[in-house]
Enzyme design. Structure first.
Site, PDB file in Angstrom:
ATOM      1  N   THR A  82      -6.562  70.459  45.847  1.00  0.00           N
ATOM      2  CA  THR A  82      -6.761  71.296  47.016  1.00  0.00           C
ATOM      3  C   THR A  82      -8.047  70.864  47.704  1.00  0.00           C
ATOM      4  OG1 THR A  82      -7.120  73.541  47.804  1.00  0.00           O
ATOM      5  CG2 THR A  82      -7.827  73.090  45.551  1.00  0.00           C
ATOM      6  N   HIS A  83      -7.965  70.745  49.030  1.00  0.00           N
ATOM      7  CA  HIS A  83      -9.094  70.229  49.809  1.00  0.00           C
ATOM      8  C   HIS A  83      -9.381  71.199  50.954  1.00  0.00           C
ATOM      9  CE1 HIS A  83     -11.761  67.235  51.555  1.00  0.00           C
ATOM     10  NE2 HIS A  83     -11.163  67.413  52.717  1.00  0.00           N
TER      11      HIS A  83
HETATM   12  C1  GRF Z   1     -12.945  74.290  47.018  1.00  0.00           C
HETATM   13  O1  GRF Z   1     -13.016  74.616  48.388  1.00  0.00           O
HETATM   14  C2  GRF Z   1     -12.361  72.913  46.853  1.00  0.00           C
HETATM   15  O2  GRF Z   1     -11.338  72.618  47.779  1.00  0.00           O
HETATM   16  C3  GRF Z   1     -13.563  72.073  47.158  1.00  0.00           C
HETATM   17  O3  GRF Z   1     -14.635  72.720  46.508  1.00  0.00           O
HETATM   18  C4  GRF Z   1     -14.320  74.109  46.416  1.00  0.00           C
HETATM   19  C5  GRF Z   1     -14.331  74.463  44.956  1.00  0.00           C
HETATM   20  O4  GRF Z   1     -14.415  75.841  44.877  1.00  0.00           O
HETATM   21  N1  GRF Z   1     -13.367  70.732  46.649  1.00  0.00           N
HETATM   22  P1  GRF Z   1     -14.196  76.560  43.442  1.00  0.00           P
HETATM   23  O5  GRF Z   1     -14.917  75.747  42.401  1.00  0.00           O
HETATM   24  O6  GRF Z   1     -12.715  76.616  43.191  1.00  0.00           O
HETATM   25  O7  GRF Z   1     -14.800  77.926  43.666  1.00  0.00           O
END
Ligand code: GRF
Length: 203
Positions: A107-108
């Site tokens: 997820t990005h």
């Molecule tokens: C998420 O937005 C992910 O897409 C990005 O960093 C964030 C990580 O958030 N790479 P978490 O660790 O799930 O709170």
């Protein structure tokens, strides 16, 4: 479906999956949570939920390729149907992908192909976009360039800074992740883009 989730930070995406998986009808259970570093909140979230954790540190290995194989071997031990990279700040390599490619999603926090890389939300804000968002995609060899499974759009508000925008994106991101992982788990893990609602052109 058996999920292994890879994390590097606060783990809010992980927490959303942990919460969803408490519903026996969700279709997926988290069998392990892996990280590339210690001392992150995501690992505590897993421990609090009673999910086994592991840490594969780059500095414990002679080079990145050895690290990649160590990660592959540890993930293999948990026999996942699906690997979810949720805020995992390392690129998995060819050995890992040889085994888990095609069933690893990431997820990005940006609408790929725009703004790939470590700072998607910041880059989108800096560019001046009016609509930001997040992308769930299949991990491939490149950086954030695998087949897109689903996306969600998030408005940029006046006065947004990186933190406020990223928080709004993360709310959409964890909802998308939970929805899509549940769908794929119940559908027997077919990587197909989510059906997009056809525009109602009947007027
Ligand atoms: C998420 O937005 C992910 O897409 C990005 O960093 C964030 C990580 O958030 N790479 P978490 O660790 O799930 O709170």
């Amino acid at each position: 479906a058996r999920l292994v989730v890879l994390v590097s930070g606060s783990g809010t995406n992980l927490q959303a999956l942990l919460d969803a998986a408490t519903d026996p009808g969700y279709g997926a259970t988290l069998v392990a949570v892996g990280a590339d570093r210690d001392g992150i909140l995501a690992l505590k979230r897993a421990e609090d939920a009673g999910v086994p954790t592991f840490v594969i540190r780059l500095k414990d290995h002679p080079d990145r390729s050895a690290w990649d194989r160590a990660l592959r071997d540890e993930v293999r031990r948990h026999a996942p149907d699906l690997v979810v990279s949720a805020g995992f700040m390392k690129l998995v390599g060819p050995d890992f992908l040889a085994e888990f490619g095609g069933r690893t999603v990431n997820t990005h926090p940006a609408l790929l192909p725009s703004f790939p890389g470590m700072h998607g939300a910041r880059d989108a804000l800096a560019y001046g976009v009016k609509v930001a968002g997040c992308t769930l995609f299949v991990v491939a060899e490149g950086i954030d360039d695998g087949p897109i499974i689903a996306q969600a759009a998030v408005p940029v508000e006046d006065g947004d800074d990186e933190q406020s925008l990223h928080e709004r994106i993360k709310a959409a991101e964890r909802a998308l992740l939970v929805e899509q992982v549940g769908r794929m788990a119940r559908e027997g893990w077919t990587i197909t883009p989510a059906p997009t609602a056809a525009p109602d052109t009947r007027g």
